[in-house]
Design a protein around this motif. Structure first.
Motif, PDB file in Angstrom:
ATOM      1  N   ARG A 109       0.642  -1.225  -0.054  1.00  0.00           N
ATOM      2  CA  ARG A 109      -0.043   0.161  -0.015  1.00  0.00           C
ATOM      3  C   ARG A 109       0.811   1.362   0.110  1.00  0.00           C
ATOM      4  NH1 ARG A 109      -2.396   0.418   5.223  1.00  0.00           N
ATOM      5  NH2 ARG A 109      -0.682   1.303   5.634  1.00  0.00           N
ATOM      6  N   ASP A 110       1.952   1.260   0.828  1.00  0.00           N
ATOM      7  CA  ASP A 110       2.569   2.578   0.781  1.00  0.00           C
ATOM      8  C   ASP A 110       3.951   2.535   0.213  1.00  0.00           C
ATOM      9  OD1 ASP A 110       0.775   3.165   3.005  1.00  0.00           O
ATOM     10  OD2 ASP A 110       2.462   2.558   4.507  1.00  0.00           O
ATOM     11  N   TRP A 111       4.469   1.644  -0.574  1.00  0.00           N
ATOM     12  CA  TRP A 111       5.704   1.585  -1.366  1.00  0.00           C
ATOM     13  C   TRP A 111       5.838   2.892  -2.286  1.00  0.00           C
ATOM     14  CZ3 TRP A 111       9.993  -1.276  -0.133  1.00  0.00           C
ATOM     15  CH2 TRP A 111      10.567  -1.297  -1.294  1.00  0.00           C
ATOM     16  N   LYS A 112       4.714   3.033  -2.851  1.00  0.00           N
ATOM     17  CA  LYS A 112       4.700   4.258  -3.795  1.00  0.00           C
ATOM     18  C   LYS A 112       4.013   5.514  -3.038  1.00  0.00           C
ATOM     19  CE  LYS A 112       6.171   2.591  -8.098  1.00  0.00           C
ATOM     20  NZ  LYS A 112       7.034   3.070  -8.882  1.00  0.00           N
ATOM     21  N   ASN A 113       3.064   5.153  -2.523  1.00  0.00           N
ATOM     22  CA  ASN A 113       2.066   6.418  -2.088  1.00  0.00           C
ATOM     23  C   ASN A 113       2.862   7.322  -1.026  1.00  0.00           C
ATOM     24  OD1 ASN A 113      -0.055   5.511  -3.842  1.00  0.00           O
ATOM     25  ND2 ASN A 113      -0.819   4.317  -2.556  1.00  0.00           N
ATOM     26  N   LYS A 114       3.158   6.390  -0.054  1.00  0.00           N
ATOM     27  CA  LYS A 114       3.711   7.188   1.316  1.00  0.00           C
ATOM     28  C   LYS A 114       5.178   7.312   1.036  1.00  0.00           C
ATOM     29  CE  LYS A 114       4.527   6.604   6.293  1.00  0.00           C
ATOM     30  NZ  LYS A 114       4.210   5.563   7.217  1.00  0.00           N
ATOM     31  N   TYR A 115       5.970   6.418   0.914  1.00  0.00           N
ATOM     32  CA  TYR A 115       7.558   6.497   0.521  1.00  0.00           C
ATOM     33  C   TYR A 115       8.137   7.241  -0.675  1.00  0.00           C
ATOM     34  CZ  TYR A 115       7.199   3.700   4.769  1.00  0.00           C
ATOM     35  OH  TYR A 115       6.733   3.199   5.966  1.00  0.00           O
ATOM     36  N   LYS A 116       7.150   6.980  -1.818  1.00  0.00           N
ATOM     37  CA  LYS A 116       7.384   7.670  -3.012  1.00  0.00           C
ATOM     38  C   LYS A 116       8.704   6.934  -3.600  1.00  0.00           C
ATOM     39  CE  LYS A 116       4.454  11.057  -2.374  1.00  0.00           C
ATOM     40  NZ  LYS A 116       2.993  10.696  -2.422  1.00  0.00           N
ATOM     41  N   SER A 118      10.662   4.877  -6.565  1.00  0.00           N
ATOM     42  CA  SER A 118      10.583   4.969  -7.748  1.00  0.00           C
ATOM     43  C   SER A 118      10.461   3.587  -8.487  1.00  0.00           C
ATOM     44  CB  SER A 118      11.763   5.806  -8.413  1.00  0.00           C
ATOM     45  OG  SER A 118      13.174   5.119  -8.112  1.00  0.00           O
ATOM     46  N   GLU A 120       9.232  -0.526  -8.516  1.00  0.00           N
ATOM     47  CA  GLU A 120       8.147  -1.243  -8.159  1.00  0.00           C
ATOM     48  C   GLU A 120       8.525  -1.947  -6.953  1.00  0.00           C
ATOM     49  OE1 GLU A 120       5.393  -0.829  -9.909  1.00  0.00           O
ATOM     50  OE2 GLU A 120       6.365   0.725 -10.856  1.00  0.00           O
TER      51      GLU A 120
END
Length: 155
Positions: A109-116, A118, A120
């Motif tokens: 859930r947080d990989w791209k949304n929270k931690y940003k 780049s 996958e």
């Protein structure tokens, strides 16, 4: 110092305006991920190398010193030369006593949304130094461990 925009280590490849500047500084200050001096165009640089892979050899001694259960985790898991995202999540789960499936779900859930990040979310690939610094600082926070005047961890 970090709260007032100062720095502990003068990395040339980490911008002080980076939202995770403090996390990277703290992880580097613990010795988990060391900087590297490089000479380019006759100019010395001190680099964090955020996109490089983390090796098990560089983090195992420090993690084993900081966390008594790390010895058992390394013996049971036997991570390969490059430390993977799966290794990091497993280690975090062990130290924080978080259910592995829950932690993986949170990371998805947080990989791209929270931690940003780049990259996958792929548990089988080597974790980058940036990813490791941010997640280790967030979940196991080695910078908060008490040390004596010689830099040895006080248990």
């Amino acid at each position: 110092m970090l709260d007032f925009k100062g720095y502990l280590l003068p990395f040339d490849d980490i911008n002080p305006t980076d939202s995770y500047f403090k996390a990277i500084q703290q992880i580097a200050a613990t010795g988990l991920l060391k900087g590297k001096q490089n000479i380019a165009d006759g100019r010395a640089q001190f680099l964090f190398m955020p996109d490089s892979a983390v090796t098990t050899a560089e983090i195992k001694p420090v993690l084993s010193e900081l966390y008594s259960r790390a010895f058992i985790w390394f013996a049971n898991n036997k991570p390969a030369g490059q430390f993977t995202v799966a290794n990091l999540l497993s280690f975090i789960s062990e130290i924080t006593l978080t259910e592995p499936k829950n932690l993986k779900s949170i990371m998805l859930r947080d990989w791209k949304n929270k931690y940003k990040f780049s990259t996958e979310f792929d548990t089988e690939r080597a974790v980058t130094r940036r990813e490791f610094a941010i997640l280790a600082n967030q979940y196991i926070n080695p910078f908060s461990r008490a040390v004596d005047l010689n830099g040895r961890v006080i248990n």
